[in-house]
Design a protein around this motif. Structure first.
Motif, PDB file in Angstrom:
ATOM      1  N   ASP A 242       0.849  -1.190   0.000  1.00 51.00           N
ATOM      2  CA  ASP A 242       0.000   0.000   0.000  1.00 51.00           C
ATOM      3  C   ASP A 242       0.885   1.240   0.000  1.00 51.00           C
ATOM      4  N   THR A 246      -2.887   5.219  -1.166  1.00 56.90           N
ATOM      5  CA  THR A 246      -3.882   4.170  -0.910  1.00 56.90           C
ATOM      6  C   THR A 246      -4.220   4.089   0.571  1.00 56.90           C
ATOM      7  N   MET A 247      -3.212   4.206   1.439  1.00 55.32           N
ATOM      8  CA  MET A 247      -3.482   4.172   2.878  1.00 55.32           C
ATOM      9  C   MET A 247      -4.340   5.346   3.314  1.00 55.32           C
ATOM     10  N   ILE A 249      -6.551   6.947   1.463  1.00 56.46           N
ATOM     11  CA  ILE A 249      -7.924   6.705   0.983  1.00 56.46           C
ATOM     12  C   ILE A 249      -8.630   5.683   1.876  1.00 56.46           C
ATOM     13  N   LYS A 250      -7.903   4.626   2.283  1.00 54.31           N
ATOM     14  CA  LYS A 250      -8.505   3.633   3.161  1.00 54.31           C
ATOM     15  C   LYS A 250      -8.896   4.254   4.507  1.00 54.31           C
ATOM     16  N   GLN A 251      -7.986   5.096   5.034  1.00 52.24           N
ATOM     17  CA  GLN A 251      -8.264   5.737   6.317  1.00 52.24           C
ATOM     18  C   GLN A 251      -9.487   6.642   6.222  1.00 52.24           C
ATOM     19  N   THR A 253     -11.927   6.436   4.088  1.00 55.59           N
ATOM     20  CA  THR A 253     -13.121   5.609   3.912  1.00 55.59           C
ATOM     21  C   THR A 253     -13.588   5.029   5.237  1.00 55.59           C
ATOM     22  N   ALA A 254     -12.620   4.560   6.059  1.00 59.39           N
ATOM     23  CA  ALA A 254     -12.993   4.008   7.367  1.00 59.39           C
ATOM     24  C   ALA A 254     -13.619   5.080   8.268  1.00 59.39           C
ATOM     25  N   SER A 257     -17.046   5.880   7.066  1.00 59.73           N
ATOM     26  CA  SER A 257     -17.964   4.787   7.411  1.00 59.73           C
ATOM     27  C   SER A 257     -18.342   4.836   8.886  1.00 59.73           C
TER      28      SER A 257
END
Length: 418
Positions: A242, A246-247, A249-251, A253-254, A257
């Motif tokens: 990652d 990318t990290m 974007i993941k953070q 998104t979490a 959410s």
């Protein structure tokens, strides 16, 4: 109109018709005019539209007559004109020639002729070596030798003049080597300059039949290789590192959410916590009076509306003393706060289990097979091959159910089951 036989002049029917020499004949009437031998389309000969056999075919004979002076004169004039025309064309073509490219056969023939000539010369030279006869030089021979010598000197000087300005290869001196190296460096610099100038430019040439065939074969091989690699990697996953983007974007998104999930719950909890404080502060304002931090509400605002009595009221604030309630204002009865019931968290219902993957086309092995290449698969007799996919005539791709290996296998070693 009925057809008449040229021999018997009777009607000719299609079953016995024979058309030859621009006439119609009965097959039995097609005979030689002299010997009445029955003829066919292979052994007849026609003369004046009449059939003959090979023996009685009339021949043409010639009669020899003496040449008259007129015929001799015409013959002589014809011969002279022919010679004149030939010499005229010969003079026109003299000195002119047409160059043609040497074919491989002509080059091979020239090389063979040269080799044969050299072999013959050396053989004669070896045979005549050490064989000579000593004779006394006669005055004529001496004169001949002197003349030959003089001619040889003349020939030498002539060859010298011809070879003048030619050179003989000698060893390169250090100066020459340095000059050659400098020339090479200059050539490389010029080449780099030309290469830099021409970088990015291209020259279009028409595609030949061989180039198109090669391109089509390369495309087919690429597709076969791609599909083979795709089938090998089917069902597998690749783990990649990652990167920071990318990290991030993941953070995000979490976080979104979590915010979306806890949004309503947190908002309700905050409202429930703040609601008793606000009601206590409002009651304190009515009982104590003016509070400097709270601004005076304007008479007639929506916050002064009393829904119980359906009328507006105002709160008069003075710099000292008890607050005077507005005219016509009635204090609302005290209300007790009851928090809303908390909703218990219900876990989501369990998801149904995924159905097992389909085995696709299933084949049964008829014989044992050992792989001969890295992209092939080995199997034994009576093994089941699942997810079979024909590739071309004689080969297919499948997975051995016993070992789980997937690869190429010969289609004549298996038979389909489903």
């Amino acid at each position: 109109m009925s057809k008449k036989c040229a021999k018997c002049e009777k009607t000719v029917y299609p079953t016995e018709e024979l058309k030859c020499l621009d006439k119609f004949w009965h097959k039995a009437c097609f005979k030689c005019e002299v010997c009445n031998m029955t003829l066919n389309m292979k052994n007849y000969k026609g003369y004046n539209k009449i059939p003959y056999c090979n023996v009685h075919y009339p021949t043409t004979s010639f009669t020899a007559v003496a040449d008259t002076p007129e015929n001799q004169r015409i013959k002589q004039n014809t011969k002279v004109q022919s010679n004149v025309q030939y010499h005229s064309e010969f003079e026109k073509q003299k000195g002119a020639y047409t160059q043609v490219a040497d074919t491989p056969d002509m080059l091979r023939h020239q090389q063979n002729t040269k080799n044969i000539s050299l072999i013959e010369y050396h053989r004669n030279f070896e045979e005549s070596k050490s064989q000579f006869t000593c004779v006394t030089d006669t005055p004529v021979m001496k004169t001949q030798l002197t003349n030959t010598k003089n001619v040889s000197l003349i020939e030498y000087h002539k060859d010298f003049e011809k070879s003048k300005s030619k050179y003989t290869q000698v060893a390169d001196s250090p100066e020459i080597q340095k000059y050659l190296q400098n020339t090479k460096n200059i050539s490389l610099i010029q080449y780099q300059k030309d290469f830099t100038d021409s970088k990015g430019s291209c020259y279009q040439v028409p595609d030949t039949v061989e180039m198109l065939t090669h391109r089509r074969n390369t495309e087919n091989v690429s597709r076969i290789k791609y599909h083979a690699d795709f089938e090998k990697m089917k069902g597998k996953k690749l783990t990649v590192v990652d990167d920071p983007e990318t990290m991030r974007i993941k953070q995000n998104t979490a976080i979104q959410s979590q915010v979306e999930y806890h949004k309503v719950k947190d908002q309700l909890n905050e409202m429930e916590i703040r609601r008793p404080d606000r009601e206590a502060r409002d009651e304190l304002e009515f009982e104590v009076g003016f509070v400097e931090d709270v601004p005076t509400r304007r008479v007639g605002s929506i916050s002064d509306y009393d829904p119980m009595n359906n009328q507006f009221g105002s709160i008069s604030r003075y710099s000292g003393g008890d607050p005077e309630p507005p005219r016509g204002y009635q204090a609302p009865p005290p209300q007790s706060y009851q928090p809303p019931p908390q909703q218990s968290y219900q876990p989501p219902p369990p998801q149904p289990a995924m159905p097992p993957p389909s085995e696709g086309m299933v084949c049964k092995a008829l014989y044992d097979y050992t792989s001969a290449d890295v992209d092939e698969v080995s199997f034994q007799e009576d093994d089941l091959i699942i997810q079979c996919q024909p590739i071309d005539e004689g080969w297919m791709e499948g997975t051995v159910k016993r070992t789980g290996q997937r690869g190429m296998l010969p289609s004549n070693y298996v038979e389909p089951v489903n």
